[in-house]
Design an enzyme around this catalytic site. Structure first.
Site, PDB file in Angstrom:
ATOM      1  CE1 TYR A 186      -4.397   1.271   0.350  1.00 37.28           C
ATOM      2  CE2 TYR A 186      -3.119   3.119   1.167  1.00 37.28           C
ATOM      3  CZ  TYR A 186      -4.292   2.601   0.665  1.00 37.28           C
ATOM      4  OH  TYR A 186      -5.359   3.431   0.466  1.00 37.28           O
TER       5      TYR A 186
ATOM      6  NE  ARG B 273      -3.445   6.175  -3.708  1.00 41.45           N
ATOM      7  CZ  ARG B 273      -4.014   5.049  -3.267  1.00 41.45           C
ATOM      8  NH1 ARG B 273      -5.338   4.932  -3.227  1.00 41.45           N
ATOM      9  NH2 ARG B 273      -3.281   4.023  -2.883  1.00 41.45           N
TER      10      ARG B 273
END
Length: 348
Positions: free
Chosen positions: A37, A225
């Site tokens: 992540y 993103r």
């Protein structure tokens, strides 16, 4: 992108499919063999993406446009609370009308037209058969609240973050296609409260850095993103409110149906600073691709196989993959010859 819109469904008989062109432009999210992540933010909007890609324009419109807008209408008819706008967000509502109408009419003039005569605006949405005159800033001249009106005409979910007290708060949203989270539950939450359930991220300070960055986001400089998960069947609405309708499907994957039933679900997340309200518009545009469609580009199949094999157990559980992750790994394994794929997401 081919904007010949398709008639298809994201529920019941699940007639959703991707054309060859839609597969090629799919935003495959893995540039490496291992996933962790991260914020992975880059500039968004004009000049930041290749022609025909999902990054070419600030707001992407593709062949699924009409079907996704119809799915949103169905969700809102069943649950109007998927749209939320706190009273102090009216300036942000009109900011969103301007952002969306300007973007769509500029980038897709064959489908959307906008004429402005001072505050007297004329909006035409040809795919949805809408022809509306209204006074910008006058809520009474639209058939519903301004943000609800225009967000019914775009793909993806939109959460509007009000900035105050050195924090961001989810004070407005149109959320009908979320991946297992609830706008009704998160409304009014701060940035960190909203992202609190994400495993690993808080330990390494990702959201502290992301919040600091976003508080300084400038008008006219949007960013983006990619995020990802997987889902069973091409269902957009995998909300907690409707878990009884989609949750049991997670146990339905078999080696025989995995290629058809399991979908990689990628979110193109973009953030735009708004001019009047100073709020931040956070768009979450979801793209779905079945494993059988994905492996038409073997490079993608190889990389997804490696990512899933090495995925941290906490992330696998958080993304809801545990029931079928191994079945997907086994399905993709024959594609992976062990060769070095290098970096990048190009399909060939």
């Amino acid at each position: 992108m081919n904007t010949q819109f398709k008639q298809e469904t994201f529920r019941d008989d699940y007639t959703y499919t991707n054309s060859a062109e839609a597969i090629r432009r799919f935003p495959f999210p893995f540039a490496e063999d291992e996933y962790m992540y991260s914020v992975n933010i880059e500039m968004h909007g004009e000049g930041t993406g290749a022609a025909g890609s999902v990054f070419e324009h600030g707001i992407d419109v593709d062949e699924h446009y009409i079907a996704e807008c119809e799915d949103r209408r169905i969700v809102l008819d069943e649950d109007p609370d998927r749209y939320t706008a706190l009273p102090h967000m009216m300036d942000a509502q009109w900011d969103m009308v301007e952002l969306m109408m300007d973007s769509l009419s500029k980038d897709y003039p064959e489908h959307f037209q906008l004429q402005k005569d001072g505050d007297n605006w004329h909006w035409v949405n040809k795919p949805l058969g809408i022809d509306q005159t209204f006074v910008f800033g006058d809520e009474a001249t639209l058939p519903m609240q301004p943000f609800e009106y225009i967000s019914r005409q775009v793909q993806g979910d939109w959460i509007i973050l009000d900035q105050r007290d050195d924090d961001l708060f989810a004070d407005m949203g149109m959320v009908t296609s979320q991946a297992d989270w609830s706008m009704a539950f998160d409304a009014g939450m701060s940035f960190k409260e909203w992202h609190g359930p994400v495993p690993q991220a808080n330990e390494i300070g990702i959201f502290d850095r992301a919040l600091k960055y976003l508080l300084h986001l400038q008008y006219g400089s949007p960013v983006r993103r990619l995020n990802w998960t997987m889902t069973i069947n091409p269902r957009l609405d995998t909300s907690p409110e409707n878990y009884p309708f989609w949750g049991p499907d997670n146990a339905s994957v078999t080696p025989e149906n995995v290629g058809d039933k399991v979908y990689l679900r990628v979110e193109l997340q973009a953030l735009f600073r708004l001019p009047r309200s100073n709020a931040i518009a956070f768009s979450v545009r979801g793209y779905l691709i079945s494993l059988n469609e994905l492996i038409t580009y073997p490079r993608w199949g190889k990389r997804l196989h490696r990512v899933l094999k090495q995925l941290h157990p906490d992330l696998s559980e958080y993304k809801g993959l545990d029931n079928y992750r191994q079945t997907v790994i086994d399905f993709l394994a024959p594609l992976d010859d062990g060769a070095d794929l290098g970096l990048g997401t190009h399909p060939e």
